[in-house]
Design a protein around this motif. Structure first.
Motif, PDB file in Angstrom:
ATOM      1  N   MET A 147      36.637 -23.398   7.155  1.00  0.00           N
ATOM      2  CA  MET A 147      35.289 -23.509   7.715  1.00  0.00           C
ATOM      3  C   MET A 147      34.241 -22.998   6.732  1.00  0.00           C
ATOM      4  O   MET A 147      33.139 -23.554   6.639  1.00  0.00           O
ATOM      5  N   THR A 148      34.592 -21.964   5.977  1.00  0.00           N
ATOM      6  CA  THR A 148      33.632 -21.377   5.044  1.00  0.00           C
ATOM      7  C   THR A 148      33.400 -22.268   3.835  1.00  0.00           C
ATOM      8  O   THR A 148      32.281 -22.328   3.317  1.00  0.00           O
ATOM      9  N   THR A 149      34.441 -22.954   3.364  1.00  0.00           N
ATOM     10  CA  THR A 149      34.221 -23.876   2.245  1.00  0.00           C
ATOM     11  C   THR A 149      33.369 -25.067   2.675  1.00  0.00           C
ATOM     12  O   THR A 149      32.715 -25.696   1.845  1.00  0.00           O
ATOM     13  N   TRP A 150      33.374 -25.369   3.975  1.00  0.00           N
ATOM     14  CA  TRP A 150      32.468 -26.407   4.483  1.00  0.00           C
ATOM     15  C   TRP A 150      31.054 -25.853   4.624  1.00  0.00           C
ATOM     16  O   TRP A 150      30.074 -26.544   4.317  1.00  0.00           O
ATOM     17  N   ALA A 176      31.709 -12.631   2.527  1.00  0.00           N
ATOM     18  CA  ALA A 176      30.892 -12.519   1.318  1.00  0.00           C
ATOM     19  C   ALA A 176      30.519 -13.872   0.731  1.00  0.00           C
ATOM     20  O   ALA A 176      29.888 -13.935  -0.327  1.00  0.00           O
ATOM     21  N   ALA A 177      30.868 -14.974   1.394  1.00  0.00           N
ATOM     22  CA  ALA A 177      30.670 -16.310   0.825  1.00  0.00           C
ATOM     23  C   ALA A 177      29.213 -16.601   0.491  1.00  0.00           C
ATOM     24  O   ALA A 177      28.912 -17.219  -0.527  1.00  0.00           O
ATOM     25  N   SER A 178      28.300 -16.159   1.348  1.00  0.00           N
ATOM     26  CA  SER A 178      26.887 -16.473   1.125  1.00  0.00           C
ATOM     27  C   SER A 178      26.313 -15.716  -0.072  1.00  0.00           C
ATOM     28  O   SER A 178      25.196 -16.001  -0.502  1.00  0.00           O
ATOM     29  N   GLU A 179      27.070 -14.749  -0.610  1.00  0.00           N
ATOM     30  CA  GLU A 179      26.612 -13.982  -1.770  1.00  0.00           C
ATOM     31  C   GLU A 179      27.544 -14.155  -2.964  1.00  0.00           C
ATOM     32  O   GLU A 179      27.565 -13.327  -3.870  1.00  0.00           O
ATOM     33  N   SER A 235      29.539 -20.020  -6.762  1.00  0.00           N
ATOM     34  CA  SER A 235      30.480 -21.126  -6.519  1.00  0.00           C
ATOM     35  C   SER A 235      31.441 -20.778  -5.379  1.00  0.00           C
ATOM     36  O   SER A 235      32.658 -20.721  -5.560  1.00  0.00           O
ATOM     37  N   PRO A 236      30.911 -20.517  -4.185  1.00  0.00           N
ATOM     38  CA  PRO A 236      31.743 -20.002  -3.089  1.00  0.00           C
ATOM     39  C   PRO A 236      32.871 -20.929  -2.676  1.00  0.00           C
ATOM     40  O   PRO A 236      33.960 -20.464  -2.338  1.00  0.00           O
ATOM     41  N   ARG A 237      32.624 -22.224  -2.678  1.00  0.00           N
ATOM     42  CA  ARG A 237      33.665 -23.138  -2.213  1.00  0.00           C
ATOM     43  C   ARG A 237      34.891 -23.080  -3.119  1.00  0.00           C
ATOM     44  O   ARG A 237      36.023 -22.980  -2.647  1.00  0.00           O
TER      45      ARG A 237
END
Length: 547
Positions: free
Chosen positions: A100-103, A265-268, A271-273
């Motif tokens: 879900m986070t990579t989306w 921490a994905a939003s910070e 290249s999070p995906r």
């Protein structure tokens, strides 16, 4: 190319249908989807930070010290089964939140996903439940770190000073910004990795007779006193051993707690995906290598009825690894281990403070917490959310006074099922997310990360989290008392009150698959991902393999 087409593509070979925004973006619940005008956090965590946090972020007192109580309660085989089972549930939860986070690598993470794809009331309930669980665990880790210092300084009069120093350092790291948090966790993770690898290797040497006393242990303690301990609750030996295994489920879950930090921490993250995909793919091997091998090793080295294991000191003296090392006649290692475990406790508190502040910030962005908590500095630090969460560290001073410590421990115990509820909501949200993606024609395999075992992994996670939640306090029914019953189950009505209270006040409803918004406020791949530079030198290749 439209936003929907961009979001649905990973490369030029994958195409996704386009949709009427009036259908996809339908918002019967009046929920805040696009908060980019308020969201001011910045992507300052680098790849090495994220990978090290994913590899060793949750290695802490739960494994180094708490594993002893699991061994004492269920025996070596029982503890191994419990950790392996909980490990599969933790893995299913991480795979679900990773996909879900990579989306949608945005602030708010899985509480926002629950509100966006299941029901805004569920997002509100799990968000505040998860915030409380993280915030109250910070002073727990501060207290644990302070107790670890008694290994060197038994003077309890210094406890207040130690607590104050630890609290100030922990808060400053988070107040200085996410870059400092990332660097500190990178260093702590290196220490934890070195410690657990060193302990596993040292344990193997001792077990095979390589210690100073040259005593070859092998599987001696699996035969005497035995592989599985008894709970002492019923006369039937098989049922009693099963109950003993159930008794260590909560302890095993505590050791895995916080694995979803990398998604929070994905939003910070830069290249999070790409980085989250790498982190989730590696976590299975981490569970096997560190947790399963670690539990197997202590089961070989220490008998579950060892007197030293029964003595709860709170410092390295109660670690099964230290007990085994002392038995083998090695003198200096216990001090090194205590130092490593101290950094683990500090790191855990540091991470929970970060998690709690970001969950609170995400709730505020969508109008489910006071708007003042959305304030960010020019460098992208959600300062007010960090300061509010930091206030919980002051509760660690309650451990100095015996009466206040009782109240403090009661608050702590309220979070017993909080982790299970969080994992349950993650897996449930993924099931709804998958339904919405399929109903709207999106190709799940086109996402940057997709696990072929889904949705069965999430079904597995939902089943076992419900089971763990219901049985975590089973022992109270054999010798009932109101206090233990409340400790085990009070979190369930609290969570229900949050859910139904918000649902009634806001009149929310469960999203239909065709109504779920999969696009609004979600950055495209082109907006988040930077070109990956291939390693050229030998050192760069080694770093790419490790991080």
């Amino acid at each position: 190319m439209t936003d929907i087409e961009k979001q649905g593509k990973v490369d030029d070979s994958v195409e996704v249908q386009s949709f009427d925004r009036n259908v996809v973006g339908a918002n019967a619940n009046n929920f805040h989807f696009d908060e980019r005008d308020l969201d001011r956090v910045q992507r300052r965590l680098k790849q090495r930070h994220v990978q090290m946090i994913a590899i060793a972020g949750t290695l802490g007192t739960g494994l180094f010290l708490g594993s002893g109580s699991a061994l004492r309660g269920a025996g070596p085989l029982g503890a191994l089964i419990a950790y392996a089972l909980v490990g599969t549930v933790a893995y299913s939860s991480l795979c679900a939140v990773g996909e879900m986070t990579t989306w949608a690598p945005i602030s708010g993470t899985f509480p926002h996903f629950a509100a966006r794809w299941v029901d805004p009331a569920l997002g509100f309930a799990v968000g505040w439940n998860y915030f409380y669980g993280n915030a109250i665990t910070v002073p727990v880790e501060v207290s644990a770190a302070t107790i670890l210092l008694t290994f060197w300084d038994p003077n309890t009069g210094h406890t207040g000073i130690y607590i104050a120093v630890i609290v100030v350092l922990m808060c400053l790291i988070n107040i200085f910004g996410v870059r400092y948090f990332g660097e500190s966790e990178f260093i702590f993770s290196l220490i934890k990795l070195s410690t657990i690898i060193g302990l596993i290797l040292a344990g193997l040497v001792i077990d095979l007779g390589g210690g100073p006393n040259h005593d070859r242990i092998g599987f001696r303690f699996w035969k005497n006193p035995g592989a599985i301990n008894r709970a002492g609750l019923v006369s039937n030996i098989h049922t009693d051993r099963f109950l003993a295994l159930l008794s260590v489920i909560v302890q095993a879950a505590f050791s895995f707690q916080g694995m979803e930090l990398v998604a929070i921490a994905a939003s910070e993250t830069e290249s999070p995906r790409r980085n989250i995909r790498k982190a989730v793919k590696r976590v299975f091997f981490r569970i096997v290598l560190f947790y399963i091998l670690g539990i197997l090793m202590i089961g070989l080295l220490v008998a579950y009825d060892d007197e030293a294991l029964l003595n709860s000191t709170g410092n390295a003296a109660q670690s099964p690894f230290v007990i085994a090392i002392n038995r083998a006649g090695i003198k200096v290692l216990p001090h090194i281990i205590n130092g490593a475990v101290f950094t683990s406790a500090f790191s855990a508190g540091n991470s929970f403070l970060f998690c709690g502040s970001r969950i609170l910030y995400g709730l505020a962005l969508r109008g489910q917490a006071p708007r003042i908590l959305t304030y960010c500095t020019k460098k992208g630090l959600p300062l007010v959310a960090v300061l509010v969460t930091s206030c919980f560290t002051l509760l660690s001073f309650m451990s100095i006074n015996s009466g206040a410590e009782t109240v403090f421990n009661w608050f702590v115990n309220l979070t017993t099922t909080g982790g299970f509820i969080g994992w349950f909501c993650i897996n449930l949200t993924y099931i709804f997310f998958r339904r919405g993606m399929i109903a709207q024609g999106f190709d799940l395999k086109s996402n940057v990360y997709h696990n072929r075992l889904q949705p069965w992994l999430s079904y597995w996670g939902v089943f076992w989290t419900v089971f763990f939640t219901l049985v975590n306090g089973y022992a109270v029914f054999f010798d009932f008392n109101a206090s233990d019953f409340l400790v085990a189950y009070i979190n369930l009505p609290i969570f229900a009150a949050f859910y139904f209270g918000y649902k009634i006040v806001k009149r929310t409803s469960i999203w239909k698959p065709e109504e779920m918004d999969m696009i609004t406020g979600i950055p495209t791949i082109e907006e988040t991902e930077m070109p990956e530079m291939p390693p050229k030198t030998f050192a760069e290749k080694v770093a790419a393999f490790l991080f």
